[in-house]
Design a protein around this motif. Structure first.
Motif, PDB file in Angstrom:
ATOM      1  N   VAL A 126       0.859  -1.189   0.000  1.00  0.00           N
ATOM      2  CA  VAL A 126       0.000   0.000   0.000  1.00  0.00           C
ATOM      3  C   VAL A 126       0.894   1.238   0.000  1.00  0.00           C
ATOM      4  CG1 VAL A 126      -1.730   1.287   1.299  1.00  0.00           C
ATOM      5  CG2 VAL A 126      -1.817  -1.210   1.258  1.00  0.00           C
ATOM      6  N   PRO A 127       0.752   2.111  -1.000  1.00  0.00           N
ATOM      7  CA  PRO A 127       1.556   3.341  -1.013  1.00  0.00           C
ATOM      8  C   PRO A 127       1.233   4.221   0.203  1.00  0.00           C
ATOM      9  CG  PRO A 127       0.486   2.988  -3.144  1.00  0.00           C
ATOM     10  CD  PRO A 127      -0.098   1.995  -2.186  1.00  0.00           C
ATOM     11  N   MET A 128       2.256   4.766   0.808  1.00  0.00           N
ATOM     12  CA  MET A 128       2.081   5.584   2.013  1.00  0.00           C
ATOM     13  C   MET A 128       1.212   6.813   1.753  1.00  0.00           C
ATOM     14  SD  MET A 128       3.365   4.250   4.721  1.00  0.00           S
ATOM     15  CE  MET A 128       3.450   5.612   5.852  1.00  0.00           C
ATOM     16  N   GLU A 129       1.216   7.347   0.521  1.00  0.00           N
ATOM     17  CA  GLU A 129       0.427   8.551   0.255  1.00  0.00           C
ATOM     18  C   GLU A 129      -1.078   8.290   0.305  1.00  0.00           C
ATOM     19  OE1 GLU A 129       1.925   6.875  -3.650  1.00  0.00           O
ATOM     20  OE2 GLU A 129       2.895   7.556  -1.830  1.00  0.00           O
ATOM     21  N   LEU A 130      -1.494   7.031   0.282  1.00  0.00           N
ATOM     22  CA  LEU A 130      -2.919   6.709   0.409  1.00  0.00           C
ATOM     23  C   LEU A 130      -3.366   6.625   1.865  1.00  0.00           C
ATOM     24  CD1 LEU A 130      -3.483   3.813  -2.174  1.00  0.00           C
ATOM     25  CD2 LEU A 130      -4.087   6.225  -2.415  1.00  0.00           C
ATOM     26  N   ILE A 131      -2.410   6.479   2.766  1.00  0.00           N
ATOM     27  CA  ILE A 131      -2.733   6.204   4.169  1.00  0.00           C
ATOM     28  C   ILE A 131      -2.810   7.484   4.988  1.00  0.00           C
ATOM     29  CG2 ILE A 131      -2.022   4.986   6.263  1.00  0.00           C
ATOM     30  CD1 ILE A 131      -0.550   3.002   4.466  1.00  0.00           C
ATOM     31  N   TYR A 132      -3.859   7.565   5.768  1.00  0.00           N
ATOM     32  CA  TYR A 132      -4.042   8.637   6.740  1.00  0.00           C
ATOM     33  C   TYR A 132      -4.297   7.985   8.089  1.00  0.00           C
ATOM     34  CZ  TYR A 132      -4.370  12.026   2.991  1.00  0.00           C
ATOM     35  OH  TYR A 132      -4.083  12.830   1.919  1.00  0.00           O
ATOM     36  N   LEU A 133      -3.968   8.694   9.159  1.00  0.00           N
ATOM     37  CA  LEU A 133      -4.203   8.168  10.510  1.00  0.00           C
ATOM     38  C   LEU A 133      -5.373   8.870  11.164  1.00  0.00           C
ATOM     39  CD1 LEU A 133      -0.775   7.762  12.356  1.00  0.00           C
ATOM     40  CD2 LEU A 133      -2.085   6.050  11.116  1.00  0.00           C
ATOM     41  N   ASP A 134      -6.166   8.076  11.856  1.00  0.00           N
ATOM     42  CA  ASP A 134      -7.180   8.582  12.777  1.00  0.00           C
ATOM     43  C   ASP A 134      -6.679   8.124  14.144  1.00  0.00           C
ATOM     44  OD1 ASP A 134      -9.424   9.496  14.037  1.00  0.00           O
ATOM     45  OD2 ASP A 134     -10.766   7.967  13.210  1.00  0.00           O
ATOM     46  N   LYS A 135      -5.758   8.919  14.712  1.00  0.00           N
ATOM     47  CA  LYS A 135      -4.978   8.489  15.872  1.00  0.00           C
ATOM     48  C   LYS A 135      -5.804   8.056  17.073  1.00  0.00           C
ATOM     49  CE  LYS A 135      -0.694  10.862  14.936  1.00  0.00           C
ATOM     50  NZ  LYS A 135       0.307  11.805  15.413  1.00  0.00           N
ATOM     51  N   LYS A 136      -6.832   8.787  17.387  1.00  0.00           N
ATOM     52  CA  LYS A 136      -7.626   8.459  18.568  1.00  0.00           C
ATOM     53  C   LYS A 136      -8.968   7.835  18.201  1.00  0.00           C
ATOM     54  CE  LYS A 136      -5.421  12.021  21.297  1.00  0.00           C
ATOM     55  NZ  LYS A 136      -5.552  13.284  21.984  1.00  0.00           N
ATOM     56  N   GLY A 137      -9.223   7.669  16.915  1.00  0.00           N
ATOM     57  CA  GLY A 137     -10.491   7.108  16.476  1.00  0.00           C
ATOM     58  C   GLY A 137     -11.649   8.087  16.538  1.00  0.00           C
ATOM     59  N   LYS A 138     -11.362   9.338  16.884  1.00  0.00           N
ATOM     60  CA  LYS A 138     -12.426  10.342  17.046  1.00  0.00           C
ATOM     61  C   LYS A 138     -13.146  10.622  15.735  1.00  0.00           C
ATOM     62  CE  LYS A 138     -13.251  15.093  18.449  1.00  0.00           C
ATOM     63  NZ  LYS A 138     -12.662  16.355  18.873  1.00  0.00           N
ATOM     64  N   THR A 139     -12.392  10.799  14.661  1.00  0.00           N
ATOM     65  CA  THR A 139     -13.016  11.092  13.369  1.00  0.00           C
ATOM     66  C   THR A 139     -13.872   9.917  12.914  1.00  0.00           C
ATOM     67  OG1 THR A 139     -11.258  12.625  12.776  1.00  0.00           O
ATOM     68  CG2 THR A 139     -12.559  11.727  10.967  1.00  0.00           C
ATOM     69  N   GLY A 140     -13.357   8.709  13.056  1.00  0.00           N
ATOM     70  CA  GLY A 140     -14.144   7.520  12.711  1.00  0.00           C
ATOM     71  C   GLY A 140     -15.425   7.440  13.522  1.00  0.00           C
ATOM     72  N   ASN A 141     -15.329   7.748  14.803  1.00  0.00           N
ATOM     73  CA  ASN A 141     -16.530   7.734  15.649  1.00  0.00           C
ATOM     74  C   ASN A 141     -17.553   8.750  15.169  1.00  0.00           C
ATOM     75  OD1 ASN A 141     -15.644   5.698  17.346  1.00  0.00           O
ATOM     76  ND2 ASN A 141     -14.753   7.110  18.827  1.00  0.00           N
ATOM     77  N   LEU A 142     -17.090   9.942  14.791  1.00  0.00           N
ATOM     78  CA  LEU A 142     -18.010  10.959  14.306  1.00  0.00           C
ATOM     79  C   LEU A 142     -18.652  10.556  12.973  1.00  0.00           C
ATOM     80  CD1 LEU A 142     -15.981  14.128  15.286  1.00  0.00           C
ATOM     81  CD2 LEU A 142     -18.147  13.369  16.274  1.00  0.00           C
ATOM     82  N   PHE A 143     -17.936   9.806  12.163  1.00  0.00           N
ATOM     83  CA  PHE A 143     -18.485   9.292  10.913  1.00  0.00           C
ATOM     84  C   PHE A 143     -19.408   8.101  11.165  1.00  0.00           C
ATOM     85  CE2 PHE A 143     -15.278  11.648   8.504  1.00  0.00           C
ATOM     86  CZ  PHE A 143     -15.974  11.956   7.353  1.00  0.00           C
ATOM     87  N   GLY A 144     -19.397   7.572  12.368  1.00  0.00           N
ATOM     88  CA  GLY A 144     -20.246   6.426  12.670  1.00  0.00           C
ATOM     89  C   GLY A 144     -19.583   5.093  12.378  1.00  0.00           C
ATOM     90  N   VAL A 145     -18.270   5.084  12.235  1.00  0.00           N
ATOM     91  CA  VAL A 145     -17.551   3.839  11.988  1.00  0.00           C
ATOM     92  C   VAL A 145     -17.625   3.001  13.260  1.00  0.00           C
ATOM     93  CG1 VAL A 145     -15.293   2.821  11.500  1.00  0.00           C
ATOM     94  CG2 VAL A 145     -16.040   4.870  10.268  1.00  0.00           C
ATOM     95  N   ARG A 146     -18.179   1.811  13.117  1.00  0.00           N
ATOM     96  CA  ARG A 146     -18.401   0.958  14.291  1.00  0.00           C
ATOM     97  C   ARG A 146     -17.482  -0.248  14.333  1.00  0.00           C
ATOM     98  NH1 ARG A 146     -24.362   1.628  12.992  1.00  0.00           N
ATOM     99  NH2 ARG A 146     -24.925   3.436  14.224  1.00  0.00           N
ATOM    100  N   ARG A 147     -17.238  -0.846  13.187  1.00  0.00           N
ATOM    101  CA  ARG A 147     -16.390  -2.041  13.133  1.00  0.00           C
ATOM    102  C   ARG A 147     -15.366  -1.848  12.028  1.00  0.00           C
ATOM    103  NH1 ARG A 147     -21.165  -3.197  12.448  1.00  0.00           N
ATOM    104  NH2 ARG A 147     -22.608  -4.585  13.275  1.00  0.00           N
ATOM    105  N   LEU A 148     -14.206  -2.381  12.244  1.00  0.00           N
ATOM    106  CA  LEU A 148     -13.173  -2.288  11.217  1.00  0.00           C
ATOM    107  C   LEU A 148     -13.014  -3.651  10.553  1.00  0.00           C
ATOM    108  CD1 LEU A 148     -10.587  -0.174  13.191  1.00  0.00           C
ATOM    109  CD2 LEU A 148     -12.259   0.619  11.548  1.00  0.00           C
ATOM    110  N   PRO A 149     -12.854  -3.687   9.262  1.00  0.00           N
ATOM    111  CA  PRO A 149     -12.820  -2.564   8.336  1.00  0.00           C
ATOM    112  C   PRO A 149     -14.221  -2.047   8.036  1.00  0.00           C
ATOM    113  CG  PRO A 149     -12.610  -4.600   7.121  1.00  0.00           C
ATOM    114  CD  PRO A 149     -12.639  -4.972   8.578  1.00  0.00           C
ATOM    115  N   GLU A 150     -14.280  -0.789   7.648  1.00  0.00           N
ATOM    116  CA  GLU A 150     -15.530  -0.173   7.218  1.00  0.00           C
ATOM    117  C   GLU A 150     -15.217   0.834   6.117  1.00  0.00           C
ATOM    118  OE1 GLU A 150     -19.437   2.137   8.967  1.00  0.00           O
ATOM    119  OE2 GLU A 150     -18.241   0.873  10.270  1.00  0.00           O
ATOM    120  N   THR A 151     -16.068   0.835   5.092  1.00  0.00           N
ATOM    121  CA  THR A 151     -15.852   1.704   3.942  1.00  0.00           C
ATOM    122  C   THR A 151     -17.073   2.588   3.736  1.00  0.00           C
ATOM    123  OG1 THR A 151     -14.509  -0.035   2.928  1.00  0.00           O
ATOM    124  CG2 THR A 151     -15.251   1.762   1.491  1.00  0.00           C
ATOM    125  N   LEU A 152     -16.828   3.872   3.591  1.00  0.00           N
ATOM    126  CA  LEU A 152     -17.877   4.858   3.329  1.00  0.00           C
ATOM    127  C   LEU A 152     -17.562   5.521   2.000  1.00  0.00           C
ATOM    128  CD1 LEU A 152     -17.859   6.552   6.846  1.00  0.00           C
ATOM    129  CD2 LEU A 152     -19.373   4.736   6.074  1.00  0.00           C
TER     130      LEU A 152
END
Length: 190
Positions: A126-152
């Motif tokens: 996986v190229p590094m330029e595609l990867i972003y971090l959600d360090k504390k999971g806060k952004t995922g929680n706000l998006f409603g991400v409940r289980r990993l993996p999840e795609t929106l």
């Protein structure tokens, strides 16, 4: 006449069956994103104070709030899960869409730091330029991400057009057709 013990068992059994049906229905509807005027999962309407940050490998933060003006595919994953085959497939899908200015794919790792991510990315292809971090999971929680993996998948207006909880197929023609439908304004929530 029915004995009280038998009657009580039947009542308890019926209550358990009813509770099971209720739970099953709730689980089914929790898998489908709500889409109505007051709760449409639009990126601009997520109550985050205007900020939905993910961090790129270069240290730059990216705010995901608003209208992306293109089809935005956000794939949340756990790099410590031990299985990176889906992320490898997502990276191949992103590479196939690299020349399409109307599609962007971001892989968002639910990880506390970049430590070990380069080795993981190299191993997973996986190229590094595609990867972003959600360090504390806060952004995922706000998006409603409940289980990993999840795609929106969001349309150019920032409305949720597709959601896949759990693994999904990145290589089939179906996903490409869905992306094309979303680009042309024909949306179908799954």
């Amino acid at each position: 006449m029915m004995k009280p013990a038998v009657r009580n068992r039947l009542i308890i059994g019926a209550a358990i069956v009813a509770a099971g049906v209720f739970i099953a229905v709730q689980m089914y509807y929790s898998q489908t994103p709500a889409r109505h005027a007051d709760h449409d999962h639009a990126m601009a309407k997520i109550d985050a104070g205007g900020f939905l940050w993910v961090e790129g490998h270069d240290g730059e933060r990216r705010n995901l709030v608003g209208r992306p003006e293109l089809v935005l595919v956000l794939h949340w994953f756990d790099p410590t899960s031990g299985n990176s085959s889906e992320e490898s497939a997502a990276a191949r899908f992103a590479a196939s869409k690299a020349d399409d200015p109307m599609v962007e794919v971001l892989l968002v790792a639910n990880a506390p730091s970049w430590e070990g991510m380069e080795a993981w990315a190299e191993e997973a292809g996986v190229p590094m330029e595609l990867i972003y971090l959600d360090k504390k999971g806060k952004t995922g929680n706000l998006f409603g991400v409940r289980r990993l993996p999840e795609t929106l998948i969001y349309d150019p207006a920032g409305l949720l057009a597709h959601q896949a909880r759990g693994p999904m197929s990145w290589s089939g023609a179906r996903l490409t057709a869905q992306i094309e439908q979303i680009k042309s304004g024909v949306e179908e929530i799954h």
